[in-house]
Design a protein around this motif. Structure first.
Motif, mmCIF file in Angstrom:
data_model
loop_
_atom_site.group_PDB
_atom_site.id
_atom_site.type_symbol
_atom_site.label_atom_id
_atom_site.label_comp_id
_atom_site.label_asym_id
_atom_site.label_seq_id
_atom_site.Cartn_x
_atom_site.Cartn_y
_atom_site.Cartn_z
ATOM 1 N N GLU A 162 0.841 -1.202 0.000
ATOM 2 C CA GLU A 162 0.000 0.000 0.000
ATOM 3 C C GLU A 162 0.868 1.241 0.000
ATOM 4 O OE1 GLU A 162 -2.741 0.245 3.197
ATOM 5 O OE2 GLU A 162 -3.957 -1.428 2.506
ATOM 6 N N ARG A 163 0.338 2.302 -0.601
ATOM 7 C CA ARG A 163 1.033 3.579 -0.578
ATOM 8 C C ARG A 163 0.540 4.367 0.626
ATOM 9 N NH1 ARG A 163 3.742 5.247 -4.871
ATOM 10 N NH2 ARG A 163 3.209 7.433 -4.578
ATOM 11 N N PRO A 164 1.405 5.157 1.244
ATOM 12 C CA PRO A 164 0.940 5.984 2.369
ATOM 13 C C PRO A 164 -0.030 7.045 1.880
ATOM 14 C CG PRO A 164 3.212 6.495 1.823
ATOM 15 C CD PRO A 164 2.817 5.320 0.985
ATOM 16 N N PRO A 165 -0.933 7.521 2.757
ATOM 17 C CA PRO A 165 -1.895 8.540 2.324
ATOM 18 C C PRO A 165 -1.194 9.834 1.937
ATOM 19 C CG PRO A 165 -1.997 8.221 4.699
ATOM 20 C CD PRO A 165 -1.088 7.177 4.158
ATOM 21 N N LYS A 166 -1.854 10.603 1.056
ATOM 22 C CA LYS A 166 -1.283 11.871 0.621
ATOM 23 C C LYS A 166 -1.246 12.852 1.779
ATOM 24 C CE LYS A 166 -1.996 12.258 -4.292
ATOM 25 N NZ LYS A 166 -2.458 13.142 -5.339
ATOM 26 N N LYS A 167 -0.201 13.633 1.818
ATOM 27 C CA LYS A 167 -0.054 14.656 2.852
ATOM 28 C C LYS A 167 -0.711 15.941 2.385
ATOM 29 C CE LYS A 167 2.677 12.208 5.493
ATOM 30 N NZ LYS A 167 2.298 11.732 6.766
ATOM 31 N N PHE A 168 -1.313 16.658 3.328
ATOM 32 C CA PHE A 168 -1.898 17.948 2.998
ATOM 33 C C PHE A 168 -0.787 18.972 2.849
ATOM 34 C CE2 PHE A 168 -5.430 15.839 5.094
ATOM 35 C CZ PHE A 168 -6.446 16.091 4.185
ATOM 36 N N LYS A 169 -1.058 19.985 2.080
ATOM 37 C CA LYS A 169 -0.092 21.055 1.894
ATOM 38 C C LYS A 169 0.076 21.788 3.221
ATOM 39 C CE LYS A 169 0.935 25.071 -0.905
ATOM 40 N NZ LYS A 169 0.451 26.011 -1.906
ATOM 41 N N VAL A 170 1.302 21.957 3.625
ATOM 42 C CA VAL A 170 1.584 22.632 4.884
ATOM 43 C C VAL A 170 1.358 24.124 4.708
ATOM 44 C CG1 VAL A 170 3.340 23.104 6.613
ATOM 45 C CG2 VAL A 170 3.274 20.883 5.500
ATOM 46 N N GLN A 171 0.571 24.688 5.615
ATOM 47 C CA GLN A 171 0.320 26.117 5.574
ATOM 48 C C GLN A 171 1.110 26.794 6.677
ATOM 49 O OE1 GLN A 171 -3.862 26.553 6.021
ATOM 50 N NE2 GLN A 171 -4.335 25.850 3.967
ATOM 51 N N LYS A 172 1.474 28.015 6.441
ATOM 52 C CA LYS A 172 2.198 28.777 7.441
ATOM 53 C C LYS A 172 1.291 28.976 8.658
ATOM 54 C CE LYS A 172 4.913 32.942 8.025
ATOM 55 N NZ LYS A 172 5.352 34.187 7.436
#
Length: 187
Positions: free
Chosen positions: A67-77
């Protein structure tokens, strides 16, 4: 550790390689990592070990095999820190001042705040200034500076001594935090 290896060779061991262990797959020594490290070292021969480790570190997450790991959300400042100076008494908050971004709290700024606090007492607590205001603050350098001391005298407030090295102002915190618990909004 050297004694252990010397004893193992005396007992007939011929290899310097570690014995295979179950449950501990060797995933660090991969051709991909070797190429990355070689590229980093060739780019900067003075690179530190911790810098290499930092650049190679991948986020770890348990997943099922294949399995592939879940996508990460874009880090916001994240929101930056904000310093608030609050003046209050047993009846509630008198004044809140937010230090502007890029500004440093110094004795002159604090002296101006003391003048604003005096005006807040005059406007919100009629007659209290003539009866006398007891003022408690900690021993921060901004509070003990000559300019701040003079400004405090100019306000007419009587300062209560704060014990040196006291970690907090617990007796007066009650009045501030009880209002916070009520969900009062200040302006």
């Amino acid at each position: 550790m050297v004694k252990k290896w010397a004893r193992l060779f005396q007992q007939g061991r011929e290899s310097c390689e570690h014995d295979p262990r179950t449950g501990h797959p060797v995933t660090v020594v991969r051709e991909e990592n070797v190429r990355k490290i070689e590229k980093l070292v060739l780019a900067d021969r003075r690179i530190k070990l911790w810098q290499i480790a930092e650049k190679l570190q991948e986020p770890m997450q348990w997943t099922k095999k294949g399995e592939r790991p879940p996508k990460k959300f874009k880090v916001q400042k994240s929101a930056s820190k904000l310093m608030a100076t609050i003046f209050w008494d047993s009846e509630g908050v008198l004044l809140i001042d937010y230090l502007p971004k890029g500004t440093t709290m110094n004795s002159q700024y604090y002296a101006n705040l003391l003048a604003q606090a005096r005006e807040a007492v005059i406007q919100k607590r009629r007659g209290k200034l003539s009866r006398g205001v007891l003022f408690l603050q900690d021993n921060a350098s901004v509070h003990t500076a000559r300019v701040s001391r003079q400004a405090l005298k100019d306000t007419g407030f009587s300062e209560i001594d704060h014990p040196p090295y006291s970690p907090d102002l617990a007796p007066s915190d009650y009045f501030l935090f009880s209002n916070l618990k009520k969900g009062v909004t200040w302006s």
